[in-house]
Design a protein around this motif. Structure first.
Motif, mmCIF file in Angstrom:
data_model
loop_
_atom_site.group_PDB
_atom_site.id
_atom_site.type_symbol
_atom_site.label_atom_id
_atom_site.label_comp_id
_atom_site.label_asym_id
_atom_site.label_seq_id
_atom_site.Cartn_x
_atom_site.Cartn_y
_atom_site.Cartn_z
ATOM 1 N N THR A 81 -3.082 -7.939 3.155
ATOM 2 C CA THR A 81 -3.365 -8.393 1.755
ATOM 3 C C THR A 81 -4.418 -7.402 1.214
ATOM 4 O OG1 THR A 81 -5.304 -9.276 2.925
ATOM 5 C CG2 THR A 81 -3.467 -10.737 2.629
ATOM 6 N N ILE A 82 -4.496 -6.139 1.709
ATOM 7 C CA ILE A 82 -5.099 -5.141 1.141
ATOM 8 C C ILE A 82 -4.820 -4.663 -0.205
ATOM 9 C CG2 ILE A 82 -5.845 -2.607 1.136
ATOM 10 C CD1 ILE A 82 -6.048 -2.954 4.164
ATOM 11 N N SER A 83 -3.374 -4.585 -0.526
ATOM 12 C CA SER A 83 -3.012 -4.032 -1.626
ATOM 13 C C SER A 83 -3.160 -5.298 -2.806
ATOM 14 C CB SER A 83 -1.429 -3.808 -1.502
ATOM 15 O OG SER A 83 -0.834 -3.595 -2.764
ATOM 16 N N ARG A 84 -2.803 -6.579 -2.637
ATOM 17 C CA ARG A 84 -3.508 -7.393 -3.420
ATOM 18 C C ARG A 84 -4.867 -7.562 -3.768
ATOM 19 N NH1 ARG A 84 -7.021 -11.875 -2.799
ATOM 20 N NH2 ARG A 84 -6.571 -13.305 -4.459
ATOM 21 N N THR A 85 -5.753 -7.330 -2.809
ATOM 22 C CA THR A 85 -7.307 -7.529 -2.787
ATOM 23 C C THR A 85 -7.319 -6.218 -4.093
ATOM 24 O OG1 THR A 85 -7.487 -8.258 -0.725
ATOM 25 C CG2 THR A 85 -9.337 -6.978 -1.740
ATOM 26 N N ILE A 86 -6.849 -4.978 -3.688
ATOM 27 C CA ILE A 86 -7.142 -3.884 -4.794
ATOM 28 C C ILE A 86 -6.809 -4.331 -6.147
ATOM 29 C CG2 ILE A 86 -6.604 -1.438 -5.151
ATOM 30 C CD1 ILE A 86 -6.413 -0.785 -2.208
ATOM 31 N N ILE A 87 -5.585 -4.885 -6.397
ATOM 32 C CA ILE A 87 -5.105 -5.215 -7.582
ATOM 33 C C ILE A 87 -6.048 -6.315 -8.375
ATOM 34 C CG2 ILE A 87 -3.035 -6.275 -8.885
ATOM 35 C CD1 ILE A 87 -1.408 -4.944 -6.662
ATOM 36 N N THR A 88 -6.256 -7.348 -7.495
ATOM 37 C CA THR A 88 -6.935 -8.424 -8.190
ATOM 38 C C THR A 88 -8.584 -7.909 -8.447
ATOM 39 O OG1 THR A 88 -5.833 -10.090 -6.814
ATOM 40 C CG2 THR A 88 -7.784 -10.750 -7.945
ATOM 41 N N HIS A 89 -9.354 -7.562 -7.383
ATOM 42 C CA HIS A 89 -10.563 -7.054 -7.706
ATOM 43 C C HIS A 89 -10.614 -5.904 -8.536
ATOM 44 C CE1 HIS A 89 -12.071 -9.840 -4.747
ATOM 45 N NE2 HIS A 89 -11.209 -9.618 -3.898
ATOM 46 N N GLY A 90 -9.566 -5.079 -8.521
ATOM 47 C CA GLY A 90 -9.757 -3.814 -9.455
ATOM 48 C C GLY A 90 -9.585 -4.369 -10.825
ATOM 49 N N CYS A 91 -8.649 -5.298 -11.283
ATOM 50 C CA CYS A 91 -8.605 -5.568 -12.526
ATOM 51 C C CYS A 91 -9.592 -6.663 -13.026
ATOM 52 C CB CYS A 91 -7.440 -6.554 -12.753
ATOM 53 S SG CYS A 91 -5.768 -5.642 -12.467
ATOM 54 N N GLU A 121 -5.573 -9.409 16.768
ATOM 55 C CA GLU A 121 -4.289 -8.645 16.268
ATOM 56 C C GLU A 121 -3.750 -9.565 15.123
ATOM 57 O OE1 GLU A 121 -2.330 -6.562 20.084
ATOM 58 O OE2 GLU A 121 -1.874 -8.491 19.589
ATOM 59 N N VAL A 122 -3.645 -10.566 15.313
ATOM 60 C CA VAL A 122 -3.275 -11.657 14.099
ATOM 61 C C VAL A 122 -4.120 -11.415 12.872
ATOM 62 C CG1 VAL A 122 -2.865 -14.199 13.160
ATOM 63 C CG2 VAL A 122 -2.245 -13.281 15.406
ATOM 64 N N ILE A 123 -5.522 -11.451 13.159
ATOM 65 C CA ILE A 123 -6.286 -11.297 11.883
ATOM 66 C C ILE A 123 -6.355 -10.003 11.386
ATOM 67 C CG2 ILE A 123 -8.924 -11.353 11.405
ATOM 68 C CD1 ILE A 123 -9.440 -13.492 13.668
ATOM 69 N N ASP A 124 -6.221 -8.731 12.217
ATOM 70 C CA ASP A 124 -6.142 -7.495 11.581
ATOM 71 C C ASP A 124 -4.825 -7.318 10.946
ATOM 72 O OD1 ASP A 124 -8.452 -6.676 12.751
ATOM 73 O OD2 ASP A 124 -7.362 -5.915 14.885
ATOM 74 N N ASN A 125 -3.789 -8.091 11.062
ATOM 75 C CA ASN A 125 -2.446 -7.917 10.423
ATOM 76 C C ASN A 125 -2.655 -8.670 9.024
ATOM 77 O OD1 ASN A 125 0.324 -9.375 9.769
ATOM 78 N ND2 ASN A 125 0.787 -7.237 10.535
ATOM 79 N N ALA A 126 -3.305 -9.896 9.235
ATOM 80 C CA ALA A 126 -3.502 -10.395 7.885
ATOM 81 C C ALA A 126 -4.518 -9.704 6.983
ATOM 82 C CB ALA A 126 -4.149 -11.884 8.343
ATOM 83 N N ILE A 127 -5.486 -9.182 7.128
ATOM 84 C CA ILE A 127 -6.325 -8.602 6.376
ATOM 85 C C ILE A 127 -5.460 -7.260 5.859
ATOM 86 C CG2 ILE A 127 -8.323 -7.041 5.928
ATOM 87 C CD1 ILE A 127 -9.475 -9.030 8.557
ATOM 88 N N THR A 128 -4.890 -6.565 6.710
ATOM 89 C CA THR A 128 -4.152 -5.365 6.536
ATOM 90 C C THR A 128 -3.134 -5.457 5.382
ATOM 91 O OG1 THR A 128 -4.496 -4.218 8.725
ATOM 92 C CG2 THR A 128 -2.944 -3.317 7.168
ATOM 93 N N MET A 133 3.320 -8.610 -5.800
ATOM 94 C CA MET A 133 3.460 -7.107 -6.343
ATOM 95 C C MET A 133 2.359 -6.650 -5.491
ATOM 96 S SD MET A 133 2.024 -6.107 -9.964
ATOM 97 C CE MET A 133 1.748 -4.369 -10.435
ATOM 98 N N GLU A 134 2.906 -5.355 -4.949
ATOM 99 C CA GLU A 134 2.000 -4.126 -4.123
ATOM 100 C C GLU A 134 2.142 -2.990 -4.666
ATOM 101 O OE1 GLU A 134 2.455 -6.241 0.405
ATOM 102 O OE2 GLU A 134 3.931 -4.758 -0.387
ATOM 103 N N PHE A 135 0.867 -2.266 -4.499
ATOM 104 C CA PHE A 135 0.880 -0.705 -4.885
ATOM 105 C C PHE A 135 1.500 -0.027 -3.710
ATOM 106 C CE2 PHE A 135 -2.664 -1.125 -8.336
ATOM 107 C CZ PHE A 135 -1.805 -1.272 -9.207
ATOM 108 N N PHE A 136 1.059 -0.504 -2.468
ATOM 109 C CA PHE A 136 1.338 0.321 -1.255
ATOM 110 C C PHE A 136 1.538 -0.633 -0.099
ATOM 111 C CE2 PHE A 136 -3.096 0.387 -1.923
ATOM 112 C CZ PHE A 136 -3.610 -0.071 -0.598
ATOM 113 N N ARG A 137 2.197 -0.276 0.961
ATOM 114 C CA ARG A 137 2.101 -1.169 2.120
ATOM 115 C C ARG A 137 1.656 -0.271 3.313
ATOM 116 N NH1 ARG A 137 7.453 -4.883 3.059
ATOM 117 N NH2 ARG A 137 6.503 -5.830 1.287
ATOM 118 N N ILE A 138 0.933 -0.971 4.031
ATOM 119 C CA ILE A 138 0.278 0.025 5.099
ATOM 120 C C ILE A 138 1.280 -0.547 6.436
ATOM 121 C CG2 ILE A 138 -1.503 0.243 6.852
ATOM 122 C CD1 ILE A 138 -3.560 -0.276 4.416
#
Length: 340
Positions: free
Chosen positions: A263-273, A254-261, A1-6
């Motif tokens: 998972t941002i949507s998942r991070t916002i959903i999880t930590h926001g709730c 570049e691999v680490i930047d892509n991994a963090i980017t 589940m994603e709110f948005f995708r960068i």
């Protein structure tokens, strides 16, 4: 589940050095306040008396606190629990009041504040047992306050609780290192532990700086933050390993930047709730859950930060590479082992 995708990766690792310098300064400041001011330990750790009293109507906590301060107690813990009529009183050790009779002196003072007089009351339980409790009755004979329970926590018990708390922290840290070393690689285990210790020390630094009471519930919050921060780090580490398989030509950064980017949507959903639930405890949970919720709030905020700018950056600087997580594919011998 994603709110948005960068669509375009955010260059987190390009600014990792700057943010890690900020982290180091924050960490040093937290250690300074811990050493200079120390933690304001609760009765459970440094010893004292815990009392439970019951009022016929909603208790006036400020009046109770004022009465205790008049007896010489500095910042006595007065909180309601279960109902507004039930009050828990946590009293630190005072030299002028011995542990044996301090509870009786406190109850007498509370009874006097209610314009009543102490009286021994007998009651029979459902099992037919006779129980004698100390109560307070006014001039009309009506009960104005009842002493429910008294517990004395000696200094030795407080030292044992402190030692057990430290043991719990050490065991959690060791367990996390073993888990991450087995699931990923030792460099990720070291990175995650550095990030977790960063979160824990900063939480303790906040409590030392503001002199908030550090109780067993706060210790439980610190342990919860450890697990919560590890979970965020594991999600990012798992995406890094997946990216190493997919992005064969990309650099480690570049691999680490892509991994963090990604998972941002998942991070916002999880930590926001999670934070919404914690805020409900902070504003609606009363004094009992106040510092527990504050510790969780600090831990959640810094847990996100440390997973991105501390754990991932430390793993990069330790030299994590594709070969650490993915075994190289052996080329098949065309001769099939035949000798020419």
């Amino acid at each position: 589940m994603e709110f948005f995708r960068i669509k375009k990766d955010i260059p987190f690792m390009r600014h990792a050095l700057i943010f890690n310098v900020i982290s180091a300064l924050t960490f040093v400041a937290a250690v300074f306040f811990l050493v200079h001011k120390g933690l304001h330990l609760s009765v459970e750790f440094k010893g004292g008396t815990v009392m439970e009293v019951k009022y016929p109507k909603a208790a006036n906590l400020e009046s109770i606190r004022h009465t205790l301060e008049g007896m010489g107690y500095v910042e006595p813990g007065v909180t309601s629990f279960d109902t507004a009529r039930d009050v828990m009183i946590r009293l630190p050790m005072v030299k002028s009041l011995s542990g044996a009779n301090s509870s009786q002196l406190v109850f007498d003072a509370l009874c006097k504040a209610e314009q009543g007089s102490p009286k021994q009351m007998e009651s029979i339980t459902a099992k037919g047992e006779h129980i004698v409790k100390t109560g307070c009755v006014d001039a009309t004979g009506a009960e104005s306050v009842m002493l429910q329970k008294v517990e004395f926590v000696g200094p030795q018990v407080g030292e044992e609780l402190t030692q057990n708390g430290l043991n719990a922290l050490v065991m959690v840290i060791i367990g996390v290192m073993i888990y991450l070393a087995i699931r990923f690689e030792w460099k990720f285990a070291v990175a995650a532990i550095v990030a977790n210790l960063h979160d824990v020390v900063i939480i303790l630094g906040f409590f030392a700086f503001f002199q908030w009471e550090f109780s067993l519930t706060v210790l439980a919050a610190v342990l919860a933050v450890l697990g919560y921060s590890v979970n965020e780090s594991v999600v990012i580490f798992d995406r890094i390993r997946e990216n190493f398989r997919k992005q064969r030509k990309s650099s480690v950064q570049e691999v680490i930047d892509n991994a963090i980017t990604s998972t941002i949507s998942r991070t916002i959903i999880t930590h926001g709730c999670t934070q919404m639930m914690v805020l409900s405890m902070l504003f609606l949970g009363g004094p009992t859950l106040h510092y527990f919720a504050i510790a969780l709030t600090i831990g959640i905020c810094f847990g996100i930060y440390s997973s991105v700018f501390v754990a991932a950056a430390v793993a990069m600087w330790l030299g994590v590479k594709r070969e650490d997580l993915i075994k190289p594919i052996k080329e098949k011998d065309d001769t099939d082992g035949a000798v020419v």
